[in-house]
Design a protein around this motif. Structure first.
Motif, PDB file in Angstrom:
ATOM      1  N   ILE A 100       0.833  -1.196   0.000  1.00 48.65           N
ATOM      2  CA  ILE A 100       0.000   0.000   0.000  1.00 48.65           C
ATOM      3  C   ILE A 100       0.871   1.250   0.000  1.00 48.65           C
ATOM      4  CG2 ILE A 100      -1.640   1.344   1.370  1.00 48.65           C
ATOM      5  CD1 ILE A 100      -2.794  -1.348   2.363  1.00 48.65           C
ATOM      6  N   ALA A 101       1.885   1.259   0.856  1.00 51.39           N
ATOM      7  CA  ALA A 101       2.756   2.430   0.962  1.00 51.39           C
ATOM      8  C   ALA A 101       3.491   2.696  -0.344  1.00 51.39           C
ATOM      9  CB  ALA A 101       3.752   2.229   2.104  1.00 51.39           C
ATOM     10  N   THR A 102       3.993   1.657  -0.975  1.00 55.83           N
ATOM     11  CA  THR A 102       4.767   1.841  -2.204  1.00 55.83           C
ATOM     12  C   THR A 102       3.901   2.385  -3.331  1.00 55.83           C
ATOM     13  OG1 THR A 102       6.339   0.102  -1.611  1.00 55.83           O
ATOM     14  CG2 THR A 102       6.143   0.641  -3.942  1.00 55.83           C
ATOM     15  N   LEU A 103       2.728   1.786  -3.554  1.00 51.74           N
ATOM     16  CA  LEU A 103       1.851   2.280  -4.613  1.00 51.74           C
ATOM     17  C   LEU A 103       1.379   3.700  -4.318  1.00 51.74           C
ATOM     18  CD1 LEU A 103      -0.278  -0.893  -5.440  1.00 51.74           C
ATOM     19  CD2 LEU A 103       1.560   0.108  -6.806  1.00 51.74           C
ATOM     20  N   SER A 104       1.112   3.988  -3.058  1.00 49.54           N
ATOM     21  CA  SER A 104       0.651   5.328  -2.697  1.00 49.54           C
ATOM     22  C   SER A 104       1.758   6.368  -2.821  1.00 49.54           C
ATOM     23  CB  SER A 104       0.102   5.323  -1.269  1.00 49.54           C
ATOM     24  OG  SER A 104      -0.992   4.437  -1.156  1.00 49.54           O
ATOM     25  N   GLN A 105       2.997   5.965  -2.594  1.00 50.54           N
ATOM     26  CA  GLN A 105       4.116   6.887  -2.782  1.00 50.54           C
ATOM     27  C   GLN A 105       4.347   7.155  -4.262  1.00 50.54           C
ATOM     28  OE1 GLN A 105       7.444   6.518  -4.084  1.00 50.54           O
ATOM     29  NE2 GLN A 105       8.014   8.590  -3.408  1.00 50.54           N
ATOM     30  N   MET A 106       4.213   6.133  -5.086  1.00 48.92           N
ATOM     31  CA  MET A 106       4.438   6.294  -6.521  1.00 48.92           C
ATOM     32  C   MET A 106       3.304   7.053  -7.209  1.00 48.92           C
ATOM     33  SD  MET A 106       5.838   2.458  -7.433  1.00 48.92           S
ATOM     34  CE  MET A 106       6.120   2.798  -9.167  1.00 48.92           C
ATOM     35  N   PHE A 107       2.084   6.843  -6.710  1.00 49.82           N
ATOM     36  CA  PHE A 107       0.898   7.401  -7.370  1.00 49.82           C
ATOM     37  C   PHE A 107       0.032   8.114  -6.329  1.00 49.82           C
ATOM     38  CE2 PHE A 107       2.186   3.416  -9.449  1.00 49.82           C
ATOM     39  CZ  PHE A 107       2.566   3.910 -10.685  1.00 49.82           C
ATOM     40  N   PRO A 108       0.462   9.280  -5.873  1.00 51.84           N
ATOM     41  CA  PRO A 108      -0.206   9.956  -4.746  1.00 51.84           C
ATOM     42  C   PRO A 108      -1.690  10.219  -5.007  1.00 51.84           C
ATOM     43  CG  PRO A 108       1.890  11.023  -5.284  1.00 51.84           C
ATOM     44  CD  PRO A 108       1.610  10.044  -6.379  1.00 51.84           C
ATOM     45  N   GLY A 109      -2.500   9.908  -4.002  1.00 47.76           N
ATOM     46  CA  GLY A 109      -3.923  10.187  -4.072  1.00 47.76           C
ATOM     47  C   GLY A 109      -4.712   9.289  -4.993  1.00 47.76           C
ATOM     48  N   ARG A 110      -4.079   8.221  -5.530  1.00 47.92           N
ATOM     49  CA  ARG A 110      -4.755   7.396  -6.535  1.00 47.92           C
ATOM     50  C   ARG A 110      -4.977   5.957  -6.095  1.00 47.92           C
ATOM     51  NH1 ARG A 110      -1.439   7.463 -11.780  1.00 47.92           N
ATOM     52  NH2 ARG A 110      -3.118   6.010 -12.387  1.00 47.92           N
ATOM     53  N   PHE A 111      -4.760   5.650  -4.823  1.00 52.34           N
ATOM     54  CA  PHE A 111      -4.854   4.248  -4.427  1.00 52.34           C
ATOM     55  C   PHE A 111      -5.562   4.111  -3.090  1.00 52.34           C
ATOM     56  CE2 PHE A 111      -3.052   0.310  -2.528  1.00 52.34           C
ATOM     57  CZ  PHE A 111      -3.562  -0.579  -3.459  1.00 52.34           C
ATOM     58  N   TRP A 112      -6.438   3.099  -2.995  1.00 53.78           N
ATOM     59  CA  TRP A 112      -7.060   2.715  -1.727  1.00 53.78           C
ATOM     60  C   TRP A 112      -7.099   1.200  -1.650  1.00 53.78           C
ATOM     61  CZ3 TRP A 112     -11.455  -0.184  -2.629  1.00 53.78           C
ATOM     62  CH2 TRP A 112     -12.168   0.061  -3.814  1.00 53.78           C
ATOM     63  N   ALA A 113      -7.216   0.698  -0.424  1.00 53.95           N
ATOM     64  CA  ALA A 113      -7.252  -0.749  -0.215  1.00 53.95           C
ATOM     65  C   ALA A 113      -8.399  -1.100   0.717  1.00 53.95           C
ATOM     66  CB  ALA A 113      -5.936  -1.246   0.371  1.00 53.95           C
ATOM     67  N   ALA A 114      -9.261  -2.000   0.270  1.00 58.28           N
ATOM     68  CA  ALA A 114     -10.309  -2.555   1.120  1.00 58.28           C
ATOM     69  C   ALA A 114      -9.763  -3.803   1.794  1.00 58.28           C
ATOM     70  CB  ALA A 114     -11.546  -2.887   0.293  1.00 58.28           C
ATOM     71  N   LEU A 115      -9.938  -3.899   3.103  1.00 56.21           N
ATOM     72  CA  LEU A 115      -9.353  -4.975   3.894  1.00 56.21           C
ATOM     73  C   LEU A 115     -10.464  -5.812   4.513  1.00 56.21           C
ATOM     74  CD1 LEU A 115      -6.578  -2.855   5.640  1.00 56.21           C
ATOM     75  CD2 LEU A 115      -6.378  -4.229   3.550  1.00 56.21           C
ATOM     76  N   GLY A 116     -10.533  -7.089   4.108  1.00 55.33           N
ATOM     77  CA  GLY A 116     -11.588  -7.975   4.581  1.00 55.33           C
ATOM     78  C   GLY A 116     -11.045  -9.201   5.269  1.00 55.33           C
TER      79      GLY A 116
END
Length: 331
Positions: free
Chosen positions: A86-102
């Motif tokens: 999550i951190a890596t994708l969010s650092q590379m693509f700011p404001g464009r990623f979310w994760a649903a956790l089930g």
């Protein structure tokens, strides 16, 4: 704001084709993307199961779409690894990623060889994982002894803003529990009364952030083909919890789906050859209060669906891009 997203179903389509499909969807007017994260498909007829996290990097890099993923930390994935992803994708693509956790499904999680826990144990494990992931995303060093074990974990690459951690729920009870920790809600299309109860339960319990709805649908130029696509690809997916949570194998899903009728599939999939009817359904979800819709055409060949909806359905909804996560949090 009307967000109309494209759902990337790794269980049905190989990742190379799925990448082309989501690029095509953006060109056709879809304004967001969402990805499943499975080890195993629901049926041998589906026949695929690419690694979502590799795909997500490619999809974010080759489109301008924001993306989400539905993930189950705690068994197949250690929460520290998910936090790092999550951190890596969010650092590379700011404001464009979310994760649903089930809390997951046995068909994916049993691969570790560990016991598949009871639902209440899985729910508690999820709460532990969410806390671990959130603390790691805030830069803390985390140790934890519980249903999961963490020893002095720390993330060295962090995003500028912590992305949304989203609560996936199919029942009002789960939605209400998720309100205690989730930054947003996501669920899947059911009958209108149940959807209203899920949304109300989340909001009444103090749930914040956007309400996202994944919509299974089948369209073809004629009704018989639309029905045949849905029945072939999705008849093993019509069973409510706990069946969908606890069934362990593709073969078992195919066996229990053998006698499912098209009418039963219609309870889980919006089936119609009428594009106007699909537009009416989508308008109805928006009127009910869902902020973002993610369309999952349950067939394996996405181009005709993307073209038809891009030309005839999306213009009726005037889709827009969602606000970046950090901006939405400050709104």
């Amino acid at each position: 704001m009307t967000v109309i997203g494209f759902h990337c179903s790794h269980e049905q389509i190989d990742p190379a084709q799925l990448l082309r499909d989501v690029q095509h969807a953006e060109q056709a007017g879809f304004t967001a993307g969402m990805s499943s994260d499975h080890l195993s498909p629901w049926s041998e007829r589906q026949g695929e199961s690419g690694f979502a996290w590799a795909f997500l990097g490619a999809a974010l890099a080759t489109t301008n779409l924001p993306f989400g993923v539905v993930n189950a930390p705690g068994q197949r994935y250690h929460p520290a690894i998910i936090a790092q992803g999550i951190a890596t994708l969010s650092q590379m693509f700011p404001g464009r990623f979310w994760a649903a956790l089930g809390s997951g499904e046995a068909s994916n999680e049993r691969v570790t060889g560990d016991v598949w826990p009871r639902k209440e144990v899985r729910d508690q494990r999820l709460i532990e994982c969410v806390d671990i992931i959130r603390r790691l995303l805030h830069g803390e060093e985390v140790s934890h002894d519980g249903l999961v074990q963490v020893n002095r974990a720390r993330l060295w690459t962090l995003p500028d803003a912590v992305p949304d951690l989203v609560g996936p729920a199919v029942t009002p009870e789960t939605a209400a529990r998720h309100a205690a920790w989730a930054d947003a809600l996501i669920t899947v299309n059911q009958d209108r009364d149940t959807l209203r109860k899920v949304l109300d339960a989340y909001r009444d319990a103090g749930g914040r952030g956007p309400a996202r709805l994944q919509i299974h649908l089948s369209w073809a130029p004629d009704e018989a083909t639309a029905e045949a696509i849905a029945h072939d690809q999705w008849r093993g997916n019509v069973f409510p919890p706990p069946v969908c949570w606890d069934t362990e194998s593709v073969e078992a899903f195919d066996a229990i789906g053998e006698d499912v009728t098209v009418d039963q599939v219609r309870k889980s999939v919006n089936i119609s050859s009428d594009l106007g009817r699909h537009a009416e359904w989508l308008h109805g979800y928006l009127e009910q209060g869902w902020d973002e819709l993610y369309l999952h055409f349950v067939g394996q060949h996405q181009k005709p669906f993307i073209d038809a909806f891009g030309e005839h359905v999306l213009p009726q909804l005037s889709p827009t891009a969602p606000a970046p996560a950090a901006e939405a949090a400050n709104a």
